[in-house]
Design an enzyme around this catalytic site. Structure first.
Site, PDB file in Angstrom:
ATOM      1  N   GLY A 176       0.820  -1.218   0.000  1.00 39.39           N
ATOM      2  CA  GLY A 176       0.000   0.000   0.000  1.00 39.39           C
ATOM      3  C   GLY A 176       0.848   1.259   0.000  1.00 39.39           C
ATOM      4  N   GLU A 225      10.051   3.959   6.266  1.00 43.33           N
ATOM      5  CA  GLU A 225      10.058   2.483   6.179  1.00 43.33           C
ATOM      6  C   GLU A 225      11.407   1.970   6.670  1.00 43.33           C
ATOM      7  OE1 GLU A 225       8.073  -0.288   5.274  1.00 43.33           O
ATOM      8  OE2 GLU A 225       9.919  -1.221   5.962  1.00 43.33           O
ATOM      9  N   GLN A 260       4.491 -10.917  -0.716  1.00 48.60           N
ATOM     10  CA  GLN A 260       4.069 -11.972   0.204  1.00 48.60           C
ATOM     11  C   GLN A 260       3.078 -12.985  -0.381  1.00 48.60           C
ATOM     12  OE1 GLN A 260       3.226 -10.576   4.270  1.00 48.60           O
ATOM     13  NE2 GLN A 260       4.253  -8.662   3.744  1.00 48.60           N
ATOM     14  N   CYS A 317      -4.483 -12.399   4.220  1.00 46.48           N
ATOM     15  CA  CYS A 317      -4.739 -13.551   3.359  1.00 46.48           C
ATOM     16  C   CYS A 317      -5.374 -14.737   4.090  1.00 46.48           C
ATOM     17  CB  CYS A 317      -3.477 -14.026   2.650  1.00 46.48           C
ATOM     18  SG  CYS A 317      -3.906 -15.132   1.300  1.00 46.48           S
ATOM     19  N   ASP A 334      -3.556  -3.695   5.244  1.00 45.69           N
ATOM     20  CA  ASP A 334      -3.882  -4.591   6.358  1.00 45.69           C
ATOM     21  C   ASP A 334      -4.120  -3.884   7.695  1.00 45.69           C
ATOM     22  OD1 ASP A 334      -3.380  -6.465   4.411  1.00 45.69           O
ATOM     23  OD2 ASP A 334      -1.469  -7.139   5.244  1.00 45.69           O
ATOM     24  N   LYS A 336      -7.943  -9.135   3.733  1.00 46.93           N
ATOM     25  CA  LYS A 336      -6.674  -8.397   3.636  1.00 46.93           C
ATOM     26  C   LYS A 336      -5.748  -9.074   2.637  1.00 46.93           C
ATOM     27  CE  LYS A 336      -7.439  -6.377   8.140  1.00 46.93           C
ATOM     28  NZ  LYS A 336      -7.907  -5.121   7.561  1.00 46.93           N
ATOM     29  N   THR A 337      -5.823  -8.611   1.392  1.00 47.33           N
ATOM     30  CA  THR A 337      -5.042  -9.218   0.312  1.00 47.33           C
ATOM     31  C   THR A 337      -4.436  -8.131  -0.568  1.00 47.33           C
ATOM     32  OG1 THR A 337      -6.809  -9.229  -1.355  1.00 47.33           O
ATOM     33  CG2 THR A 337      -6.801 -11.046   0.196  1.00 47.33           C
ATOM     34  N   ALA A 338      -3.452  -8.526  -1.374  1.00 48.48           N
ATOM     35  CA  ALA A 338      -2.812  -7.567  -2.283  1.00 48.48           C
ATOM     36  C   ALA A 338      -3.813  -7.028  -3.305  1.00 48.48           C
ATOM     37  CB  ALA A 338      -1.638  -8.223  -2.994  1.00 48.48           C
ATOM     38  N   ALA A 339      -4.736  -7.885  -3.721  1.00 46.23           N
ATOM     39  CA  ALA A 339      -5.730  -7.449  -4.699  1.00 46.23           C
ATOM     40  C   ALA A 339      -6.622  -6.344  -4.109  1.00 46.23           C
ATOM     41  CB  ALA A 339      -6.576  -8.637  -5.147  1.00 46.23           C
ATOM     42  N   CYS A 345      -8.834 -13.907  -3.682  1.00 39.71           N
ATOM     43  CA  CYS A 345      -8.045 -14.917  -3.008  1.00 39.71           C
ATOM     44  C   CYS A 345      -7.896 -16.115  -3.932  1.00 39.71           C
ATOM     45  CB  CYS A 345      -8.774 -15.314  -1.717  1.00 39.71           C
ATOM     46  SG  CYS A 345      -7.842 -16.462  -0.728  1.00 39.71           S
TER      47      CYS A 345
END
Ligand code: UQ1
Length: 438
Positions: free
Chosen positions: A39, A60, A68, A188, A324, A332-335, A367
């Site tokens: 994100g 960061e 991941q 995920c 997340d 909670k996913t990258a997509a 997912c």
């Protein structure tokens, strides 16, 4: 000393008053992005292009960035962890300033963040994108087991342990293989069962399946939160003869006896001890301490309070959240982040122009549920568990094409388009492959 440090943290007093003044710096920026994961990196890329050089600061601490979603395939021996890793330097936008440090506190009232090294960063706008972290300490015996090569305990939820899952699966000679799902929110939510399916497939291929019992112990009362895919997954579980225990949570591990203790969420006094030869743990997760302890900006569970549609903070209009660490009730996913980053970009631009945010995130998440070494159920859905599919076939069906998309296409899209701020989820794919869909 302590008093001065508190002052520094609370009111962002500048370096002259700080304890380690010599090393401290003060920064100020138009947009501070806290976190350089999926994100943070994506949002930083979008705004670094729009704003003048160094108007965006990314805070960061890590020098490495991981994709991941591939950790499941690392655990299954299909990829190496090195293939999921790039240097942070290479993925963070050139036009932004990277401060390599962790956030120690956010003062939303004074628009500043103090870092672990004592720097102070003033901002006009802030995006919190710090993700969630593994809470190993919540399960006694877990960390020492993960650190012991011969324990038979591993986790695909950490870069440092996901190759150990493959080592354990490959070396497995039969016996009890147990897979867990914890009693916290996790990223995920499909991965804890995907790794069980892949392990089961490998055991079959390696001729050890007949002397093996595969068990999936999940905290949840269902196999998957979206009914359409849950029905398909129950058939997979049945075909693979996997024992599923619902409402069952890992409490403790005794690595010396190779025993795992589970409790029942309906009656916590009901405990069950199971012997294992292989134990795959999905650890409990939590937001970083600096966030969860900041009651000004989080909910009771420690997640950043944002509007579930606009992603704007519920109290501080110059604060947004993505990924997340927010309390939006999506998977909670990258997509999900791909879709959120477009909404956030548009809404933050509105805020910067003193307008109300108007774009709405629909809760999209996806997912790809790997069910073997060449099949996958590609679940896609929005808020309230409503399926929202891209492809011109019934995605509850196990398919090879979904497997190869997961393995090869999504990582490509991620590195080359998403992190650069050019990928907003599969709407454009949908328009190409499924042009007549609603
Ligand atoms: C997706 O867009 C994406 O982002 C790169 C993923 O990465 C983790 C995914 O897993 C999925 C499922 C999508 C959705 C894309 C399509 C084409 C259905």
């Amino acid at each position: 000393m302590n008093f001065i440090r508190k002052l520094t943290v609370r009111s962002c007093v500048y370096r002259n008053f700080s304890v380690s003044a010599a090393n401290n710096a003060n920064y100020s920026c138009k947009l501070l992005v806290v976190g350089g994961g999926s994100g943070g990196c994506t949002i930083a890329a979008k705004f670094a292009r729009r704003l003048k050089k160094d108007s965006v600061i990314v805070l960061e601490p890590s020098s490495e960035h991981y994709y991941q979603p591939l950790f499941t395939l690392v655990g299954a021996g299909v990829k190496r962890v090195a293939q999921t890793r790039r240097s942070a330097q290479s993925v963070l936008p050139q036009n932004a300033k990277w401060v390599q440090d962790a956030a120690a506190s956010v003062n939303a009232r004074d628009n500043c963040v103090t870092t672990a090294q004592g720097h102070v960063i003033k901002y006009e706008y802030i995006v919190i994108a710090v993700g969630v972290e593994n809470d190993y300490a919540k399960v006694p015996g877990l960390l020492e087991s993960l650190q012991d090569e011969r324990s038979g305990v591993s986790s695909i939820y950490a870069a440092e342990y996901c190759e150990n899952t493959w080592r354990d699966i490959k070396n497995f000679k039969g016996g009890e293989a147990i897979f867990t799902y914890p009693d916290t929110l996790i990223k995920c939510p499909g991965a804890p069962q995907k790794i069980a399916y892949l392990a089961e497939s490998y055991f079959t291929k390696a001729n050890v399946r007949s002397k093996t019992s595969v068990t999936y112990n999940t905290c949840l009362p269902v196999i998957f939160g979206v009914k359409k895919y849950a029905e398909a997954l129950l058939k997979v579980v049945e075909r693979k003869k996997i024992n599923v225990n619902y409402k069952t949570v890992l409490k403790e591990i005794h690595p010396d006896r190779r025993e795992a203790v589970f409790f029942n969420t309906a009656d916590k006094t009901k405990e069950m001890t199971m012997r294992y030869d292989l134990l795959h743990v999905t650890p409990p997760m939590k937001t970083p301490e600096f966030l969860s302890s900041n009651k000004d900006i989080v909910d009771a569970a420690g997640y950043l309070c944002v509007d579930k549609y606009t992603l704007q903070h519920t109290k501080f209009p110059n604060m947004y959240g993505i990924g997340d660490c927010t309390n939006t009730p999506n998977s909670k996913t990258a997509a999900a982040i791909a879709k959120q980053c477009y909404v956030l970009e548009q809404n933050l631009l509105s805020s910067m122009q003193s307008a109300e945010p108007s774009q709405k995130y629909d809760g999209y998440g996806a997912c790809p549920l790997l069910t073997s070494y060449n099949t996958c159920i590609l679940a896609e859905f929005v808020y309230d568990g409503v399926p929202h599919e891209t492809m011109p076939y019934d995605q509850a069906r196990e398919s090879a094409i979904a497997y190869y998309m997961k393995r090869d296409l999504f990582p490509f899209l991620y590195w080359h388009f998403m992190l650069k701020g050019y990928y907003h989820g599969p709407e454009f794919v949908r328009n190409i492959v499924n042009p007549f869909a609603k």
